[in-house]
Design an enzyme around this catalytic site. Structure first.
Site, PDB file in Angstrom:
ATOM      1  CE  LYS A 121       3.551   4.073  15.212  1.00 45.69           C
ATOM      2  NZ  LYS A 121       4.599   4.815  15.934  1.00 45.69           N
ATOM      3  CD  GLN A 127       5.046   8.383  16.638  1.00 40.17           C
ATOM      4  OE1 GLN A 127       4.547   7.320  16.974  1.00 40.17           O
ATOM      5  NE2 GLN A 127       5.827   8.478  15.567  1.00 40.17           N
ATOM      6  CG  ASP A 129       8.334   2.340  19.809  1.00 42.18           C
ATOM      7  OD1 ASP A 129       8.274   1.767  18.701  1.00 42.18           O
ATOM      8  OD2 ASP A 129       7.876   3.474  20.027  1.00 42.18           O
TER       9      ASP A 129
HETATM   10  N1  GUN Z   1       9.178   8.156  15.262  1.00 38.73           N
HETATM   11  C1  GUN Z   1       9.642   7.689  14.095  1.00 38.73           C
HETATM   12  N2  GUN Z   1       9.625   6.342  14.101  1.00 38.73           N
HETATM   13  C2  GUN Z   1       9.150   5.979  15.298  1.00 38.73           C
HETATM   14  C3  GUN Z   1       8.891   4.708  15.897  1.00 38.73           C
HETATM   15  O1  GUN Z   1       9.125   3.633  15.339  1.00 38.73           O
HETATM   16  N3  GUN Z   1       8.373   4.743  17.136  1.00 38.73           N
HETATM   17  C4  GUN Z   1       8.146   5.906  17.787  1.00 38.73           C
HETATM   18  N4  GUN Z   1       7.662   5.837  19.019  1.00 38.73           N
HETATM   19  N5  GUN Z   1       8.365   7.078  17.270  1.00 38.73           N
HETATM   20  C5  GUN Z   1       8.865   7.107  16.022  1.00 38.73           C
END
Ligand code: GUN
Length: 302
Positions: free
Chosen positions: A55, A99, A122
């Site tokens: 990211k 995350q 998110d």
């Molecule tokens: N963990 C697995 N997928 C995601 C996601 O799309 N966003 C976040 N923040 N954590 C994750």
């Protein structure tokens, strides 16, 4: 011989990045700053570390400011909430991402609810989840949003189709159900949400025009669960031990790709399928958040 279409997430994501570059240019021209994303990583989950670095790398490529906060796995909830409060107040931060998964001692609900809904790129805050469910504009979680965009961009609009989703997670299955059954263009699907306790799962999966696997079990979907000419979207990314590879593991989807390939009309690969779309949608949500704060209103095509 008929060859199924391999739906490339990388190719569709590239198109989205081209569009985003133009939007970022416009933000800069209007002296509205630069989109900024804060990423909070707690603990040392190796998969999470990989996702966060992907990211951050994409932010750097696009010219989105990114700030990474790595906290130890025994960090107190109070300290996490304090960091989120600071980021909520910062003008240069348009998106805040925590995350997942979090270490067990942290209350996920409390932490996700602490993120300001207008920076919740998110789409995990209950306000955004609720808005999606009732059809109001909201930040939509990146993976299900990516699946939807991918279907539309590859010419497989779900309108009127029977979509079977396997997996009821809060991050993927449930929001995807909300997206696809909306009464609007490119949605309008008939959605069945299945999970690990579903009776007759193979039979239901076989009735899908579009089958979406998001159950988190390697190679769970086999040929007996797929209708001839179905479109199959594989959301799974599972690490499976493979001592013959230098890194000791391989990445495998929730679909047994080689097994189902002869019966599908189209399928997404792993890697290179849904994964790149998730990151593209995170970037899109972050740019959108910045535009909204700057009063630049662009309506997404869908
Ligand atoms: N963990 C697995 N997928 C995601 C996601 O799309 N966003 C976040 N923040 N954590 C994750």
């Amino acid at each position: 011989m008929f060859m199924p279409q391999i739906i490339s997430g990388n190719a569709i994501a590239s198109k989205i990045y081209e569009e985003l570059e133009g939007r970022i240019e416009r933000i800069k021209k209007e002296k509205a700053g630069t989109p900024g994303l804060a990423v909070i990583l707690i603990g040392d989950n190796p998969a999470s570390r990989v996702y966060v670095s992907m990211k951050t790398k994409k932010c750097n490529q696009l010219g989105v400011l990114s700030e990474e906060f790595t906290l130890p796995k025994d960090v107190s909830e109070k300290n996490v909430l304090q960091l989120i409060a600071e980021l909520n107040n910062r003008k240069d931060i348009d998106g805040i991402l925590v995350q997942l998964p979090l270490p067990e001692h942290l209350n996920e609900n409390k932490i996700l609810t602490a993120v300001c809904p207008s920076k919740d790129v998110d789409g995990f805050h209950p306000l955004n989840a609720g808005k999606l469910l009732i059809g109001q504009p909201a930040f939509i979680p990146c993976t299900p949003l990516g699946v939807w965009v991918m279907l539309i961009e590859s010419g497989f609009s779900p309108e009127g189709k029977h979509v079977v989703i396997v997996g009821r997670s809060t991050i993927v299955g449930k929001p995807l159900m909300s997206i696809l059954c909306q009464k609007k263009k490119f949605a309008n699907a008939t959605v069945t949400l299945c999970h690990s306790r579903t009776n007759n799962l193979p039979e239901i999966a076989r009735s899908a025009d579009i089958l979406i696997a998001a159950i988190g079990r390697p190679k769970f979907i086999t040929r007996d669960m797929v209708k001839q000419d179905a479109v199959v979207i594989d959301v799974g990314i599972n690490r499976v031990d493979n001592p013959s590879l230098p890194r000791g593991y391989e990445l495998v989807g929730d679909v047994d790709y080689d097994d189902v390939l002869p019966v599908v009309s189209a399928i997404t690969p792993v890697p290179g399928g849904v994964g790149p779309m998730t990151i593209a949608m995170l970037m899109r949500n972050t740019v959108q958040s910045c535009e909204e704060k700057a009063g630049i209103i662009l309506h997404n095509l869908y």
